[in-house]
Design an enzyme around this catalytic site. Structure first.
Site, PDB file in Angstrom:
ATOM      1  N   GLY A  41       0.681  -0.750   0.314  1.00 54.16           N
ATOM      2  CA  GLY A  41       0.003   0.338  -0.067  1.00 54.16           C
ATOM      3  C   GLY A  41       0.686   1.240   0.220  1.00 54.16           C
ATOM      4  O   GLY A  41       2.425   0.953   0.947  1.00 54.16           O
ATOM      5  N   GLY A  43      -0.205   4.570   0.332  1.00 55.40           N
ATOM      6  CA  GLY A  43      -1.512   6.176   1.074  1.00 55.40           C
ATOM      7  C   GLY A  43      -0.590   6.144   1.732  1.00 55.40           C
ATOM      8  O   GLY A  43       0.142   6.310   1.841  1.00 55.40           O
ATOM      9  N   LEU A  44      -0.806   7.028   2.332  1.00 55.32           N
ATOM     10  CA  LEU A  44      -0.745   8.456   3.626  1.00 55.32           C
ATOM     11  C   LEU A  44       0.826   7.398   4.352  1.00 55.32           C
ATOM     12  O   LEU A  44       1.541   7.226   4.630  1.00 55.32           O
ATOM     13  CB  LEU A  44      -1.299   8.647   4.366  1.00 55.32           C
ATOM     14  CG  LEU A  44      -2.572  10.142   3.673  1.00 55.32           C
ATOM     15  CD1 LEU A  44      -3.205  11.221   4.666  1.00 55.32           C
ATOM     16  CD2 LEU A  44      -0.925  11.477   2.964  1.00 55.32           C
ATOM     17  N   HIS A 267     -20.909   9.147   6.083  1.00 54.44           N
ATOM     18  CA  HIS A 267     -20.102  10.310   6.256  1.00 54.44           C
ATOM     19  C   HIS A 267     -21.661  11.441   5.872  1.00 54.44           C
ATOM     20  O   HIS A 267     -21.880  11.646   5.024  1.00 54.44           O
ATOM     21  CB  HIS A 267     -19.350  10.818   5.294  1.00 54.44           C
ATOM     22  CG  HIS A 267     -18.277  12.506   5.315  1.00 54.44           C
ATOM     23  ND1 HIS A 267     -18.824  13.444   5.451  1.00 54.44           N
ATOM     24  CD2 HIS A 267     -16.651  12.403   5.914  1.00 54.44           C
ATOM     25  CE1 HIS A 267     -18.166  14.270   5.463  1.00 54.44           C
ATOM     26  NE2 HIS A 267     -17.183  13.658   5.514  1.00 54.44           N
ATOM     27  N   ARG A 331     -19.492  13.548  13.188  1.00 51.52           N
ATOM     28  CA  ARG A 331     -20.265  13.306  11.831  1.00 51.52           C
ATOM     29  C   ARG A 331     -21.433  11.425  12.255  1.00 51.52           C
ATOM     30  O   ARG A 331     -22.654  12.108  11.222  1.00 51.52           O
ATOM     31  CB  ARG A 331     -18.875  12.048  10.615  1.00 51.52           C
ATOM     32  CG  ARG A 331     -18.078  13.159  10.402  1.00 51.52           C
ATOM     33  CD  ARG A 331     -16.917  12.258  10.163  1.00 51.52           C
ATOM     34  NE  ARG A 331     -16.203  13.312   8.937  1.00 51.52           N
ATOM     35  CZ  ARG A 331     -14.960  12.947   8.766  1.00 51.52           C
ATOM     36  NH1 ARG A 331     -14.611  11.769   8.753  1.00 51.52           N
ATOM     37  NH2 ARG A 331     -14.577  14.373   8.152  1.00 51.52           N
ATOM     38  N   HIS A 402     -17.775   6.072   4.426  1.00 46.93           N
ATOM     39  CA  HIS A 402     -17.154   6.601   4.107  1.00 46.93           C
ATOM     40  C   HIS A 402     -15.420   6.049   4.617  1.00 46.93           C
ATOM     41  O   HIS A 402     -14.631   6.283   4.079  1.00 46.93           O
ATOM     42  CB  HIS A 402     -16.670   8.490   4.789  1.00 46.93           C
ATOM     43  CG  HIS A 402     -15.962   9.228   4.059  1.00 46.93           C
ATOM     44  ND1 HIS A 402     -15.393   9.181   3.505  1.00 46.93           N
ATOM     45  CD2 HIS A 402     -14.919  10.250   5.629  1.00 46.93           C
ATOM     46  CE1 HIS A 402     -14.816  10.576   3.340  1.00 46.93           C
ATOM     47  NE2 HIS A 402     -14.349  10.778   4.434  1.00 46.93           N
ATOM     48  N   ARG A 436     -14.649   8.264  13.657  1.00 52.30           N
ATOM     49  CA  ARG A 436     -13.558   9.070  14.141  1.00 52.30           C
ATOM     50  C   ARG A 436     -14.126  10.427  13.406  1.00 52.30           C
ATOM     51  O   ARG A 436     -15.092  10.969  13.456  1.00 52.30           O
ATOM     52  CB  ARG A 436     -12.802   8.624  12.474  1.00 52.30           C
ATOM     53  CG  ARG A 436     -11.534   9.530  12.359  1.00 52.30           C
ATOM     54  CD  ARG A 436     -10.907   8.352  11.032  1.00 52.30           C
ATOM     55  NE  ARG A 436     -12.106   8.819   8.911  1.00 52.30           N
ATOM     56  CZ  ARG A 436     -11.825  10.014   9.149  1.00 52.30           C
ATOM     57  NH1 ARG A 436     -11.166  10.786   9.649  1.00 52.30           N
ATOM     58  NH2 ARG A 436     -12.219  10.193   8.177  1.00 52.30           N
TER      59      ARG A 436
END
Lengths: 640, 266
Positions: A41, A43-44, A267, A331, A402, A436
């Site tokens: 992976g 991603g960040l 979300h 959220r 989300h 979150r």
């Protein structure tokens, strides 16, 4: 049987990480180059881990399913990244970010992990600025902040509505630098299809080269999984189309416990579904709720154009129900309120499944130019998709899947129940509890990758004497055979229904019965419906083409086959958790004013599930990790 | 999930099919029926592909991922234009309301020597990654950074850096250019980092190295027609190319004593 030892260091929450860093074993700089680490992976979490580990001297092999590491789904994150810098002088602190995150997660996250996250948050911003991330700035040249849901301070750093893109390109650029230096080998268009274990340790992966179809083996001393969340189990979500659970799931099947799978974030501000052909849903950043006001007509079934509905006939329900947080309620809370309004018949638009997010007052107050400066790209994207101009009429929004707070269980060192397998970012379960907060996903991904794993990986390697292993080992061969067998099965089925047909059917069950609100009856139905769908899939799916070239249907078939198992586990976890908390809302457990009603006596724990098979029957065994709250006292979450 | 009541389109699609980089490739004709005007272009292709599969045929391969215009994966040439007829729009954000009933639509891959076709509409853009590896970064290891607010950056510079950094690396600029030049892509990165104080120490080296790699990958030269910027879904400005040329020139001059010119004997 996995044993859940969270390995939380002793001492006060403020001292744990600092002390742990000192107590952990180190790998001498000259020895680091003797270790090979596989990072799946980009991603960040994955890109930051790959670059940071390589900077330390480890040999990193990095894998992604996209054609370039730069395209991982973190790229699509819009709103921002939290950090307890307290630059605005509005009372923020590491402790407050910690407190907000534990409370926002409805007391289902580990205090020690969350405190570390808040502590690291400030270093992330420093590092990203040094990498050239062009954050928004004020006229004095210093960094700008905005507020986000669930917080009463402004601690969110942002780059217009493209913060994820800019942070990811920063991490990607670091990783590319390490590729040039020969410390990272980057493998794109590779999909991890199995974890290879030798002597009980994660020692490699089996993957498919998505261009040639070749089944490849890669060996190393440790495996880092940073493969994101599983929101696409719902078919429609804000996730990228190729985001999937397969890498995590194949590890789960090899013995990694899966924690809190039912914790899904819906979300509140997404563009509503418009038709059956819809392939994905698009998020409109939560930052829009800083200036947009959410409302529905007071009268049920009011079909007038929004501009014809006077203020007195509008229900700004978030401001009414939550006067202190208003439109910035968290959220989960905002999503549920939207659902209540729509279920009561106040929904707007052609389908009646939407609420308004209105910028009329903000445009009047600040001018169109100021709104465009902050949200221009989001307004354009909205107009492209819907054909409506949000400067002139309110956006129509509705909640959508989300983010998934659940994921593979990890200890404080981010290691799963399989020794050597570390899990970072959205793929793990650790920091967000049952909900979150906005702008915390980017924070967690980068905290794990830049600052946690570089420390804990050394400790793992120095604490275990791992024998050299090559891909000639029998375990690799067995894994390749297993992977090939499964792919052949898909290709030989020659059924009647496409992979998308099955995925859509699964998504429908999940959204209706394991979605924004859940109850025992629906969850039991979901379990039997998913089992039935799964057995149909294995008899009737049609996967065209062959193995030895780019074949997206074959890729999708593997992913959907795993979603068909995960969906059942999510329903089982939701059924077992007889309380409401954060994003997990059980109709049977609510307060008189429809808020989530937690049961701290019986459910103040992480639910970690182990995968079991008997013949073709799948089942799961539950283990619990008790959660202790020594700092933030268990209290009913209120945003009123 | 009730469908939209808006009109439906029936379209003819002429889609490029190519089995691999060495296959000749050809247009094949397909029908797309009952297409809602609310669909995105890629959703229309999803519908077409599912019909092909049901009819025992191989679906058309195309790259896509986020479907919200930011990942840069989608890469189609629609009726001769990279990402289709709409300005500042990726293929995934192109919607069928922009097309007319009965229309014939040509769909091709991005075409460039440095972007070999993988299959059908999928191309290999790894040359972009190699250009980034040559110098598209600031050399700072994790842990070294000072406080984020220690260096002020003028808002205008920060904003301009962001505008350039908004490049999604899709490669439409290359596909639009008659020379298949990657100048806009390279210039965007050079401009982004060159406008920030953090990017100054490596500014010369970055321009020289990235441009050398661009040439090595087989991209063509820039002749300033501006097709790249006009096609760019993120509207990266042509000015970035001017900035890149300036950085390259300055770097070449400053670098001269250290380079082979010295060896040639001044």
């Amino acid at each position: 049987m996995a044993k859940l030892d969270a390995k939380i260091p002793p001492g006060s929450v403020q001292e744990k990480w600092e002390k742990h860093k000192f107590d952990m074993k180190l790998v001498n700089p000259a020895n680091k180059r003797k270790f090979d680490i596989i990072v799946v992976g980009t991603g960040l979490a994955g890109a930051s881990a790959a670059s940071s580990l390589a900077e330390l001297g480890y040999n990193v092999k990095s894998f992604c399913i996209q054609d370039s590491p730069r395209r991982a789904h973190s790229i699509a994150a819009q709103g921002g990244i939290n950090a307890a810098k307290n630059y605005p002088n509005d009372g923020d602190s590491i402790y407050r970010l910690f407190y907000d995150t534990v409370k926002g997660g409805d007391f289902r996250a580990r205090e020690a992990n969350v405190y570390r996250l808040a502590e690291i948050s400030t270093h992330i911003i420093d590092h990203c600025v040094a990498l050239g991330v062009p954050f928004a700035r004020e006229y004095g040249g210093l960094l700008s902040n905005r507020s986000f849901g669930g917080a009463q301070v402004s601690r969110t750093f942002y780059a217009r509505g493209q913060t994820g893109q800019q942070l990811l390109l920063g991490a990607y650029s670091s990783m590319m630098r390490q590729v040039a230096l020969g410390k990272v080998q980057s493998y794109d268009r590779r999909e991890m299809l199995d974890l290879v274990m030798v002597d009980g340790f994660a020692r490699g992966i089996t993957c498919r080269n998505l261009v040639t179809g070749e089944i490849e083996s890669h060996a190393g001393h440790a495996v880092v999984l940073a493969t994101g969340g599983y929101g696409n189990v719902f078919y429609l979500s804000t996730n990228a189309k190729n985001s999937n659970v397969t890498a995590s799931w194949r590890c789960h099947k090899k013995g990694a416990s899966f924690a809190n799978p039912c914790f899904t974030q819906i979300h509140p501000t997404c563009i509503p579904v418009s038709g059956d052909y819809q392939s994905k849903l698009t998020l409109m950043s939560e930052s829009l709720r800083n200036d947009g006001r959410v409302w529905v007509p007071k009268a049920k079934g009011d079909k007038r154009h929004p501009s014809e509905i006077p203020d007195a006939e509008r229900d700004y329900y978030l401001e009414r129900v939550y006067p202190s947080f208003g439109n910035l309620a968290p959220r989960d809370v905002s999503s549920r309120q939207a659902k209540f309004r729509v279920d009561e018949g106040h929904g707007v638009g052609e389908t009646g499944i939407a609420v308004y997010l209105d910028f009329r007052d903000a445009i009047k107050r600040l001018g169109q130019a100021a709104i465009s400066e902050k949200y221009g790209n989001l307004f354009e994207m909205y107009e492209k998709i819907t054909g409506e101009n949000p400067y002139r009429q309110p956006m129509r929004i509705y909640p959508a899947v989300h983010y998934t707070m659940g994921g593979l269980w990890v200890d404080y060192n981010l290691m799963s129940t399989i020794p050597g397998l570390h899990v970072l970012g959205e793929a793990n379960f650790s920091d967000h509890g049952a909900n979150r907060l906005g702008a915390s996903a980017l924070m967690q991904g980068l905290a794990d990758g830049y600052f946690v794993i570089p420390n804990t990986m050394g400790h793992f390697l120095a604490s275990n004497s791992l024998k050299p292993v090559t891909t000639e080992h029998d375990a690799f061969k067995a894994s390749r055979d297993e992977v090939k067998k499964r792919l052949d099965q898909f290709l030989h089925m020659k059924g009647k229904r496409t992979v998308d047909d099955f995925h859509r059917a699964l998504g429908h069950i999940m959204w209706q019965k394991v979605g924004m609100s859940r109850n025992a009856k629906g969850l039991k139905e979901a379990i039997s419906e998913i089992q039935k769908l799964r057995s149909e899939f294995w008899q009737d799916v049609r996967v065209p083409g062959e193995m030895n070239y780019k074949n997206e249907e074959l890729e999708k078939a593997g992913r959907v086959s795993d979603f068909l198992e995960l969906g059942e586990l999510m329903a089982l976890d939701a059924l077992t958790r007889e309380e409401s908390c954060g994003g997990h809302f059980r109709d049977e457990f609510q307060t008189p004013d429809n808020e989530a009603k937690r049961d701290d006596t019986n459910f103040c724990h992480v639910a970690a599930w182990d995968y079991k098979t008997q013949g073709s029957q799948i089942s799961w065994a539950l283990e619990k990790e008790a959660l202790e709250f020594e700092n933030v006292h268990l209290a009913t979450r209120s945003y009123k | 999930m009730s469908g939209s009541s808006k009109e439906k389109l029936n379209l003819k699609l002429k889609v490029w099919r190519q089995k691999g980089p060495n296959d000749k490739g050809e247009f094949m004709e397909y029908d797309a029926k009952d297409i809602s005007t609310d669909m995105s272009f890629l959703e229309m292709l999803d519908v077409m592909n599912n019909d092909l599969i049901r009819n025992g045929k191989d679906p058309v391969e195309f790259d896509h991922d986020c479907r919200e215009g930011i990942c840069g994966a989608c890469s189609l040439v629609v009726n001769g234009s990279p990402h289709g007829p709409e300005v500042a729009t990726t293929t995934c954000q192109l919607h069928m309301r922009k097309f007319k009933d009965g229309e014939t639509i040509y769909v091709e891959p991005f075409r460039a020597k440095a972007f070999p076709v993988v299959r059908d509409l999928v191309v290999d853009r790894s040359s972009f990654d190699r250009i980034q590896q040559a110098g598209g970064f600031i050399s700072v290891n994790t842990g070294n950074a000072q406080d984020a607010n220690a260096i002020a950056v003028a808002k205008d510079n920060a904003d301009a850096a962001f505008e350039a950094a908004a490049c999604i690396g899709c490669g439409a600029c290359v596909a639009a250019c008659k020379n298949a030049s990657a100048s806009l892509f390279v210039a965007a990165k050079i401009t982004h980092l060159g406008l920030l104080p953090q990017g100054q120490p490596e500014r010369d080296k970055r321009a020289l190295a990235m441009i050398a790699q661009m040439d090595a990958e087989g991209f063509g030269g820039c002749t300033n027609t501006g097709a790249c910027s006009a096609t760019c879904p993120k509207e990266i400005s042509l000015e970035t190319i001017a900035k890149m040329n300036r950085d390259y020139l300055v770097a070449t001059v400053r670098d001269r004593p250290k380079s082979e010119t010295l060896g040639a004997g001044i």
